[in-house]
Scaffold this active site. Structure first.
Site, PDB file in Angstrom:
ATOM      1  N   ASP A   1      50.350  43.689  36.681  1.00 20.49           N
ATOM      2  CA  ASP A   1      50.193  45.116  35.401  1.00 20.49           C
ATOM      3  C   ASP A   1      51.563  45.686  34.729  1.00 20.49           C
ATOM      4  O   ASP A   1      52.805  45.596  34.911  1.00 20.49           O
ATOM      5  CB  ASP A   1      50.156  45.937  36.932  1.00 20.49           C
TER       6      ASP A   1
HETATM    7  N1  URA Z   1      49.810  42.576  42.828  1.00 24.94           N
HETATM    8  C1  URA Z   1      49.913  43.890  42.100  1.00 24.94           C
HETATM    9  O1  URA Z   1      49.105  44.253  42.440  1.00 24.94           O
HETATM   10  N2  URA Z   1      50.288  44.145  40.736  1.00 24.94           N
HETATM   11  C2  URA Z   1      50.843  43.100  39.996  1.00 24.94           C
HETATM   12  O2  URA Z   1      50.920  43.261  38.980  1.00 24.94           O
HETATM   13  C3  URA Z   1      51.239  41.556  40.566  1.00 24.94           C
HETATM   14  C4  URA Z   1      50.498  41.752  42.025  1.00 24.94           C
END
Ligand code: URA
Length: 231
Positions: free
Chosen positions: A103
């Site tokens: 993310d």
């Molecule tokens: N899980 C999440 O919620 N975000 C990420 O960036 C990676 C795994």
């Protein structure tokens, strides 16, 4: 990107030659014959010509580990945030893509390459390699969280529970979580499902590859031949 444009760029053939290959049923994407040049393809698709992978003639493959900072996205198509490829001071940086995504607000280990077959092996659901995340939480971790995650939990709008995951509690609000799949926002959704909230997330490991401790945020290094062979 459109499939015909992708073939034009990768194999160095004209758009009309690409259309002919497609219409002749010689291209598969993720095992399905595709007959439309307008089909959208992404770096995660497994595209074969006559059953074989292809590369641009003479193109050298590159493999990196990146310490992703916050504020960057792992796609090339985001109107609001820069792509991680902007962190690479290389002439071919725009041809790179990430093997799997973090993310925009998650930091840590991202594998980056221009080898689509290799990134497919890293992310293929069949081979899902373990990933370990360091997680900071808004609330103290409740004592039954470890057991819930080990059993698997049903996330909102999913039909299957998560695969067993290992939680190692470091402090009341910090833990290491190892998961064996990569559902959308998986770590954040797992903690939301047990009534907590992730305030910070950092990926430390993919398979047996650990984020190099000599890298600082935004830095990258080439993978060694042994590291490339891990996937
Ligand atoms: N899980 C999440 O919620 N975000 C990420 O960036 C990676 C795994």
């Amino acid at each position: 990107m459109r499939l015909d444009k992708h073939l034009h760029q990768c194999i160095g053939i004209s758009r009309s030659q690409a259309s002919q290959l497609i219409r002749a049923g010689r291209i598969t994407i993720n095992g399905v014959v595709i007959k439309s040049g307008a089909q959208h393809v992404s770096e995660l698709d497994h595209i074969l010509l006559d059953g074989d992978p292809f590369d641009a003639p003479g193109e050298k493959h590159h493999y990196f580990m990146l310490y992703k900072p916050q504020g960057y996205v792992c796609t090339n198509e985001d109107a609001h945030h820069p792509s991680i490829t902007k962190l690479f001071d290389l002439p071919h940086a725009n041809k790179l893509h990430s093997a799997g995504r973090l993310d925009v607000d998650t930091t840590g280990l991202v594998l980056v390459t221009n080898d689509g077959q290799w990134s497919h092996r890293v992310t293929a659901p069949r081979k899902q390699c373990d990933k370990t995340y360091r997680v900071w939480l808004a609330e103290p971790i409740s004592p039954d969280t470890e057991e819930h995650f080990a059993k698997g939990i049903l996330l909102k709008s999913e039909s299957q529970p998560t695969r067993p995951a290992q939680l190692e509690i470091i402090t009341a609000t910090e833990a290491l979580l190892t998961i064996h799949e990569g559902k959308y926002h998986q770590v954040k959704r797992m903690f939301a499902a047990v009534g907590n909230h992730v305030t910070q997330l950092h990926r430390e490991r993919i398979g047996s590859l650990i984020l190099d401790p000599t890298l600082t945020e935004g830095q990258y290094r080439e993978l060694t031949p042994d590291e490339i062979q891990l996937f």
